[in-house]
Design an enzyme around this catalytic site. Structure first.
Site, PDB file in Angstrom:
ATOM      1  N   HIS A  58     -10.230  -5.152  -3.113  1.00 48.55           N
ATOM      2  CA  HIS A  58      -8.884  -5.445  -2.622  1.00 48.55           C
ATOM      3  C   HIS A  58      -8.963  -5.811  -1.158  1.00 48.55           C
ATOM      4  CE1 HIS A  58      -9.817  -1.146  -2.528  1.00 48.55           C
ATOM      5  NE2 HIS A  58      -9.189  -1.098  -1.352  1.00 48.55           N
ATOM      6  N   HIS A 113      -7.083  -5.673   2.172  1.00 48.63           N
ATOM      7  CA  HIS A 113      -5.947  -5.092   2.890  1.00 48.63           C
ATOM      8  C   HIS A 113      -5.392  -6.170   3.812  1.00 48.63           C
ATOM      9  CE1 HIS A 113      -6.819  -0.698   2.223  1.00 48.63           C
ATOM     10  NE2 HIS A 113      -8.038  -1.152   2.047  1.00 48.63           N
ATOM     11  N   ASP A 153       0.851  -1.191   0.000  1.00 49.04           N
ATOM     12  CA  ASP A 153       0.000   0.000   0.000  1.00 49.04           C
ATOM     13  C   ASP A 153       0.892   1.249   0.000  1.00 49.04           C
ATOM     14  OD1 ASP A 153      -3.226   0.536   0.977  1.00 49.04           O
ATOM     15  OD2 ASP A 153      -1.805   2.210   1.072  1.00 49.04           O
ATOM     16  N   ILE A 154       0.507   2.233  -0.792  1.00 44.92           N
ATOM     17  CA  ILE A 154       1.315   3.450  -0.922  1.00 44.92           C
ATOM     18  C   ILE A 154       1.273   4.290   0.364  1.00 44.92           C
ATOM     19  CG2 ILE A 154      -0.406   5.091  -1.826  1.00 44.92           C
ATOM     20  CD1 ILE A 154       1.600   5.722  -4.079  1.00 44.92           C
ATOM     21  N   VAL A 156     -10.934   3.010  -3.718  1.00 44.95           N
ATOM     22  CA  VAL A 156     -10.589   2.484  -5.041  1.00 44.95           C
ATOM     23  C   VAL A 156     -11.600   1.387  -5.377  1.00 44.95           C
ATOM     24  CG1 VAL A 156      -8.843   1.383  -6.478  1.00 44.95           C
ATOM     25  CG2 VAL A 156      -8.133   3.019  -4.714  1.00 44.95           C
ATOM     26  N   ASN A 216     -12.967  -3.107   2.408  1.00 40.27           N
ATOM     27  CA  ASN A 216     -13.924  -2.029   2.605  1.00 40.27           C
ATOM     28  C   ASN A 216     -14.936  -2.003   1.463  1.00 40.27           C
ATOM     29  OD1 ASN A 216     -12.426  -1.206   4.869  1.00 40.27           O
ATOM     30  ND2 ASN A 216     -11.045   0.007   3.587  1.00 40.27           N
TER      31      ASN A 216
HETATM   32  P1  5GP Z   1      -9.643   1.563   0.201  1.00 41.35           P
HETATM   33  O1  5GP Z   1      -9.689   2.934   0.846  1.00 41.35           O
HETATM   34  O2  5GP Z   1     -10.348   1.573  -1.148  1.00 41.35           O
HETATM   35  O3  5GP Z   1     -10.089   0.434   1.075  1.00 41.35           O
HETATM   36  O4  5GP Z   1      -8.124   1.277  -0.058  1.00 41.35           O
HETATM   37  C1  5GP Z   1      -7.432   1.814  -1.133  1.00 41.35           C
HETATM   38  C2  5GP Z   1      -5.973   1.748  -0.776  1.00 41.35           C
HETATM   39  O5  5GP Z   1      -5.220   1.943  -1.955  1.00 41.35           O
HETATM   40  C3  5GP Z   1      -5.537   2.805   0.237  1.00 41.35           C
HETATM   41  O6  5GP Z   1      -5.036   2.170   1.405  1.00 41.35           O
HETATM   42  C4  5GP Z   1      -4.485   3.593  -0.522  1.00 41.35           C
HETATM   43  O7  5GP Z   1      -3.403   3.979   0.299  1.00 41.35           O
HETATM   44  C5  5GP Z   1      -4.057   2.641  -1.610  1.00 41.35           C
HETATM   45  N1  5GP Z   1      -3.589   3.290  -2.818  1.00 41.35           N
HETATM   46  C6  5GP Z   1      -4.197   4.344  -3.451  1.00 41.35           C
HETATM   47  N2  5GP Z   1      -3.497   4.660  -4.545  1.00 41.35           N
HETATM   48  C7  5GP Z   1      -2.441   3.811  -4.607  1.00 41.35           C
HETATM   49  C8  5GP Z   1      -1.370   3.662  -5.545  1.00 41.35           C
HETATM   50  O8  5GP Z   1      -1.236   4.366  -6.552  1.00 41.35           O
HETATM   51  N3  5GP Z   1      -0.469   2.671  -5.280  1.00 41.35           N
HETATM   52  C9  5GP Z   1      -0.583   1.861  -4.191  1.00 41.35           C
HETATM   53  N4  5GP Z   1       0.358   0.929  -4.026  1.00 41.35           N
HETATM   54  N5  5GP Z   1      -1.589   1.975  -3.302  1.00 41.35           N
HETATM   55  C10 5GP Z   1      -2.510   2.942  -3.510  1.00 41.35           C
END
Ligand code: 5GP
Length: 123
Positions: free
Chosen positions: A101, A103, A31-32, A97, A88
């Protein structure tokens, strides 16, 4: 048909990511914006927008995400100490996103319950 997201671009190597695992059906990358010392996202290569869009025929694919989590946990030494996996869904679930996915968070003791007043979910 699900829209392409940045995760499709990561699958297609159009944008970089720190990939830690790949097989025919799944990809896992760091995760970034890590919320734990070890924080990876495990995704199906098939673009599914949300948990609500998972079909019966996707059941084994979803199971594979968990098998990858357990494999990574074993590889990284977290099997016994423990870890958290979380997916989520939509706004209140904290999804940002729209390509499902899992986590996987590890390397510290997690808090519970997993919410805070400022809404962002992961601890
Ligand atoms: P969500 O909020 O949808 O459950 O998780 C999306 C995750 O994607 C977040 O934890 C966010 O930090 C990660 N993320 C968003 N953009 C990028 C990216 O460009 N690269 C990577 N490796 N992770 C990302």
């Amino acid at each position: 048909m699900a829209q392409d997201t940045l995760f499709t671009k990561i699958i297609n190597r159009e944008i970089p990511a720190d990939i830690v695992y790949e097989d025919e059906l799944t990809l896992a990358f760091k995760d970034i914006n890590p919320q734990a010392p070890y924080h990876v996202l495990i995704i199906p290569k098939k673009a599914i927008e949300t948990i609500n869009d998972i079909k019966t025929e996707d059941a084994s694919l979803i199971g594979q995400l968990y098998l990858v989590a357990a494999k990574l946990a074993k590889q990284e030494g977290f099997s016994d100490s423990g870890y958290r996996v979380v997916m989520n869904c939509n706004e209140d679930g904290g999804q940002t996103v729209y390509h499902i996915h899992l986590h996987m968070l590890a390397g510290k003791e997690m808090g519970w319950p997993p919410y805070t007043n400022n809404k962002k979910v992961l601890i």
